[in-house]
Design a protein around this motif. Structure first.
Motif, PDB file in Angstrom:
ATOM      1  N   PHE A  22       5.612  -0.804 -16.223  1.00 26.52           N
ATOM      2  CA  PHE A  22       7.031  -1.146 -16.231  1.00 26.52           C
ATOM      3  C   PHE A  22       7.733   0.028 -15.571  1.00 26.52           C
ATOM      4  CE2 PHE A  22       5.776  -3.391 -20.218  1.00 26.52           C
ATOM      5  CZ  PHE A  22       6.141  -4.668 -19.838  1.00 26.52           C
ATOM      6  N   VAL A  23       8.547  -0.209 -14.553  1.00 30.68           N
ATOM      7  CA  VAL A  23       9.267   0.873 -13.884  1.00 30.68           C
ATOM      8  C   VAL A  23      10.611   1.033 -14.592  1.00 30.68           C
ATOM      9  CG1 VAL A  23      10.225   1.694 -11.717  1.00 30.68           C
ATOM     10  CG2 VAL A  23       8.104   0.380 -11.719  1.00 30.68           C
ATOM     11  N   MET A  24      10.783   2.157 -15.275  1.00 26.41           N
ATOM     12  CA  MET A  24      12.004   2.412 -16.033  1.00 26.41           C
ATOM     13  C   MET A  24      13.115   2.970 -15.135  1.00 26.41           C
ATOM     14  SD  MET A  24      10.655   1.266 -18.532  1.00 26.41           S
ATOM     15  CE  MET A  24      10.991   1.404 -20.237  1.00 26.41           C
ATOM     16  N   GLU A  25      12.764   3.893 -14.261  1.00 29.99           N
ATOM     17  CA  GLU A  25      13.704   4.526 -13.338  1.00 29.99           C
ATOM     18  C   GLU A  25      13.003   4.737 -12.014  1.00 29.99           C
ATOM     19  OE1 GLU A  25      15.633   8.299 -14.272  1.00 29.99           O
ATOM     20  OE2 GLU A  25      15.516   7.754 -16.381  1.00 29.99           O
ATOM     21  N   ALA A  26      13.784   4.799 -10.947  1.00 27.95           N
ATOM     22  CA  ALA A  26      13.221   5.140  -9.635  1.00 27.95           C
ATOM     23  C   ALA A  26      14.035   6.294  -9.058  1.00 27.95           C
ATOM     24  CB  ALA A  26      13.259   3.947  -8.704  1.00 27.95           C
ATOM     25  N   LEU A  27      13.350   7.191  -8.378  1.00 28.27           N
ATOM     26  CA  LEU A  27      13.980   8.384  -7.822  1.00 28.27           C
ATOM     27  C   LEU A  27      13.475   8.591  -6.402  1.00 28.27           C
ATOM     28  CD1 LEU A  27      15.555  11.123  -8.329  1.00 28.27           C
ATOM     29  CD2 LEU A  27      13.348  12.049  -8.985  1.00 28.27           C
ATOM     30  N   GLU A  28      14.387   8.846  -5.475  1.00 31.32           N
ATOM     31  CA  GLU A  28      13.998   9.132  -4.100  1.00 31.32           C
ATOM     32  C   GLU A  28      13.839  10.643  -3.941  1.00 31.32           C
ATOM     33  OE1 GLU A  28      15.730   7.341  -0.201  1.00 31.32           O
ATOM     34  OE2 GLU A  28      16.813   9.201  -0.603  1.00 31.32           O
ATOM     35  N   THR A  29      12.677  11.066  -3.453  1.00 30.91           N
ATOM     36  CA  THR A  29      12.432  12.489  -3.231  1.00 30.91           C
ATOM     37  C   THR A  29      11.913  12.690  -1.815  1.00 30.91           C
ATOM     38  OG1 THR A  29      10.128  12.394  -3.952  1.00 30.91           O
ATOM     39  CG2 THR A  29      11.775  12.856  -5.636  1.00 30.91           C
ATOM     40  N   GLY A  30      12.080  13.907  -1.328  1.00 25.17           N
ATOM     41  CA  GLY A  30      11.470  14.285  -0.059  1.00 25.17           C
ATOM     42  C   GLY A  30      10.053  14.741  -0.341  1.00 25.17           C
ATOM     43  N   ILE A  31       9.286  14.966   0.707  1.00 25.37           N
ATOM     44  CA  ILE A  31       7.913  15.424   0.545  1.00 25.37           C
ATOM     45  C   ILE A  31       7.637  16.491   1.592  1.00 25.37           C
ATOM     46  CG2 ILE A  31       7.025  13.527   1.950  1.00 25.37           C
ATOM     47  CD1 ILE A  31       4.506  13.571   0.168  1.00 25.37           C
ATOM     48  N   GLU A  32       6.908  17.519   1.183  1.00 19.29           N
ATOM     49  CA  GLU A  32       6.582  18.628   2.071  1.00 19.29           C
ATOM     50  C   GLU A  32       5.276  18.306   2.804  1.00 19.29           C
ATOM     51  OE1 GLU A  32       5.147  22.705   0.667  1.00 19.29           O
ATOM     52  OE2 GLU A  32       7.333  22.881   0.704  1.00 19.29           O
ATOM     53  N   LEU A  33       5.365  18.147   4.128  1.00 19.17           N
ATOM     54  CA  LEU A  33       4.207  17.779   4.944  1.00 19.17           C
ATOM     55  C   LEU A  33       4.073  18.730   6.125  1.00 19.17           C
ATOM     56  CD1 LEU A  33       4.850  13.934   5.167  1.00 19.17           C
ATOM     57  CD2 LEU A  33       3.150  15.060   3.742  1.00 19.17           C
ATOM     58  N   VAL A  34       2.898  18.728   6.752  1.00 25.99           N
ATOM     59  CA  VAL A  34       2.709  19.454   8.006  1.00 25.99           C
ATOM     60  C   VAL A  34       2.809  18.453   9.152  1.00 25.99           C
ATOM     61  CG1 VAL A  34       1.327  21.293   6.989  1.00 25.99           C
ATOM     62  CG2 VAL A  34       0.200  19.281   7.874  1.00 25.99           C
ATOM     63  N   GLN A  72      -5.735  13.378  17.128  1.00 28.87           N
ATOM     64  CA  GLN A  72      -5.627  14.460  18.104  1.00 28.87           C
ATOM     65  C   GLN A  72      -5.302  15.798  17.454  1.00 28.87           C
ATOM     66  OE1 GLN A  72      -3.808  11.441  18.798  1.00 28.87           O
ATOM     67  NE2 GLN A  72      -5.499  10.725  20.051  1.00 28.87           N
ATOM     68  N   GLY A  73      -5.395  15.871  16.127  1.00 31.01           N
ATOM     69  CA  GLY A  73      -4.968  17.073  15.410  1.00 31.01           C
ATOM     70  C   GLY A  73      -5.998  18.175  15.350  1.00 31.01           C
ATOM     71  N   ASN A  74      -7.247  17.911  15.600  1.00 26.72           N
ATOM     72  CA  ASN A  74      -8.407  18.805  15.506  1.00 26.72           C
ATOM     73  C   ASN A  74      -8.263  19.888  14.425  1.00 26.72           C
ATOM     74  OD1 ASN A  74      -6.909  20.820  16.957  1.00 26.72           O
ATOM     75  ND2 ASN A  74      -7.705  20.076  18.899  1.00 26.72           N
ATOM     76  N   ILE A  75      -8.067  21.151  14.765  1.00 26.96           N
ATOM     77  CA  ILE A  75      -8.080  22.231  13.773  1.00 26.96           C
ATOM     78  C   ILE A  75      -6.832  22.259  12.889  1.00 26.96           C
ATOM     79  CG2 ILE A  75      -9.573  23.700  15.162  1.00 26.96           C
ATOM     80  CD1 ILE A  75      -7.023  25.338  15.845  1.00 26.96           C
ATOM     81  N   PHE A  76      -5.778  21.546  13.285  1.00 32.08           N
ATOM     82  CA  PHE A  76      -4.530  21.584  12.521  1.00 32.08           C
ATOM     83  C   PHE A  76      -4.497  20.555  11.397  1.00 32.08           C
ATOM     84  CE2 PHE A  76      -3.454  23.181  16.761  1.00 32.08           C
ATOM     85  CZ  PHE A  76      -3.075  24.462  16.401  1.00 32.08           C
ATOM     86  N   ASN A  77      -5.488  19.678  11.315  1.00 36.04           N
ATOM     87  CA  ASN A  77      -5.535  18.679  10.250  1.00 36.04           C
ATOM     88  C   ASN A  77      -5.790  19.351   8.903  1.00 36.04           C
ATOM     89  OD1 ASN A  77      -5.033  16.319  11.669  1.00 36.04           O
ATOM     90  ND2 ASN A  77      -7.163  16.086  12.256  1.00 36.04           N
ATOM     91  N   LYS A  78      -5.136  18.839   7.885  1.00 41.42           N
ATOM     92  CA  LYS A  78      -5.316  19.326   6.513  1.00 41.42           C
ATOM     93  C   LYS A  78      -6.199  18.346   5.750  1.00 41.42           C
ATOM     94  CE  LYS A  78      -2.291  22.711   6.840  1.00 41.42           C
ATOM     95  NZ  LYS A  78      -2.657  24.083   6.805  1.00 41.42           N
ATOM     96  N   ASP A  79      -6.577  18.755   4.533  1.00 39.01           N
ATOM     97  CA  ASP A  79      -7.357  17.883   3.659  1.00 39.01           C
ATOM     98  C   ASP A  79      -6.557  16.611   3.372  1.00 39.01           C
ATOM     99  OD1 ASP A  79      -9.232  16.930   1.816  1.00 39.01           O
ATOM    100  OD2 ASP A  79      -8.277  17.999   0.157  1.00 39.01           O
ATOM    101  N   PRO A  80      -7.147  15.422   3.572  1.00 43.04           N
ATOM    102  CA  PRO A  80      -6.410  14.167   3.388  1.00 43.04           C
ATOM    103  C   PRO A  80      -5.878  13.956   1.971  1.00 43.04           C
ATOM    104  CG  PRO A  80      -8.486  13.747   4.495  1.00 43.04           C
ATOM    105  CD  PRO A  80      -8.490  15.178   4.085  1.00 43.04           C
ATOM    106  N   ARG A  81      -6.538  14.507   0.952  1.00 40.07           N
ATOM    107  CA  ARG A  81      -6.113  14.284  -0.434  1.00 40.07           C
ATOM    108  C   ARG A  81      -5.504  15.526  -1.083  1.00 40.07           C
ATOM    109  NH1 ARG A  81      -6.844   9.647  -2.864  1.00 40.07           N
ATOM    110  NH2 ARG A  81      -8.357   8.195  -2.029  1.00 40.07           N
ATOM    111  N   ARG A  82      -5.040  16.472  -0.298  1.00 40.53           N
ATOM    112  CA  ARG A  82      -4.490  17.702  -0.876  1.00 40.53           C
ATOM    113  C   ARG A  82      -3.216  17.395  -1.677  1.00 40.53           C
ATOM    114  NH1 ARG A  82      -0.166  20.351   1.649  1.00 40.53           N
ATOM    115  NH2 ARG A  82       0.610  19.242   3.467  1.00 40.53           N
ATOM    116  N   PRO A  83      -2.926  18.199  -2.715  1.00 38.81           N
ATOM    117  CA  PRO A  83      -1.668  18.005  -3.452  1.00 38.81           C
ATOM    118  C   PRO A  83      -0.479  18.364  -2.562  1.00 38.81           C
ATOM    119  CG  PRO A  83      -3.119  19.563  -4.578  1.00 38.81           C
ATOM    120  CD  PRO A  83      -3.759  19.216  -3.292  1.00 38.81           C
ATOM    121  N   ARG A  84       0.575  17.573  -2.650  1.00 42.95           N
ATOM    122  CA  ARG A  84       1.760  17.805  -1.827  1.00 42.95           C
ATOM    123  C   ARG A  84       2.983  17.960  -2.718  1.00 42.95           C
ATOM    124  NH1 ARG A  84      -1.737  14.265   0.462  1.00 42.95           N
ATOM    125  NH2 ARG A  84      -2.364  14.799   2.579  1.00 42.95           N
TER     126      ARG A  84
END
Length: 155
Positions: A22-34, A72-84
């Protein structure tokens, strides 16, 4: 001449969340990404299925979300499941922490989308459904479908 602001472009949705909680509240947040993660999201490479959010030392952290590596990200790619880290006001984080501690709610990401060129996460403050709640929802959905079908054939 004023610039037109583009609308909301949905990248990924967590459809299972509305079935399980059951969704009681919804909140819009930003996310820190590379940069390579954002490029991957533009091509639609995200999965929210096993994701959840947690509060660690006063910060909102999104865990379990999968963003596929940019080709095309080669060495700049991060772990796909890292905490953000999620970006929210301190008062909002305090409110969510209080609800989690007192009410036993869970933080679940409902949607990931672009809003005016920035990636946003719709975070839901959720309460788990019991099996009988899921059955009641399925019965209501079936009844609505039958009513709609009957209305369509009656015309």
């Amino acid at each position: 001449m004023p610039q037109e602001k583009p609308g909301k472009k949905v990248i990924a949705q967590n459809r299972e969340a509305r079935h399980e909680y059951f969704v009681m509240e919804a909140l819009e947040t930003g996310i820190e990404l590379v940069g390579t993660e954002v490029k991957s999201l533009r091509s639609g490479g995200a999965n929210l299925k096993d994701a959840w959010a947690d509060i660690d030392e006063g910060e909102l952290i999104l865990k379990g979300m999968h963003i596929s590596p940019y080709e095309q990200g080669n060495i700049f790619n991060k772990d796909p499941r890292r905490p953000r880290r999620l970006l929210a006001h301190k008062s909002e984080i305090r409110h969510l922490a209080q609800q989690i501690k007192l009410q036993g709610y869970t933080l679940v990401p409902l949607q990931l989308y672009f809003k005016q060129g920035r990636v946003k996460v719709e975070l839901g403050l959720c309460k788990g459904k019991k099996l009988y709640d899921k059955r009641a929802d399925a019965a209501a959905r079936d009844a609505k479908r039958d009513i709609d079908r009957a209305m369509k054939t009656a015309r």
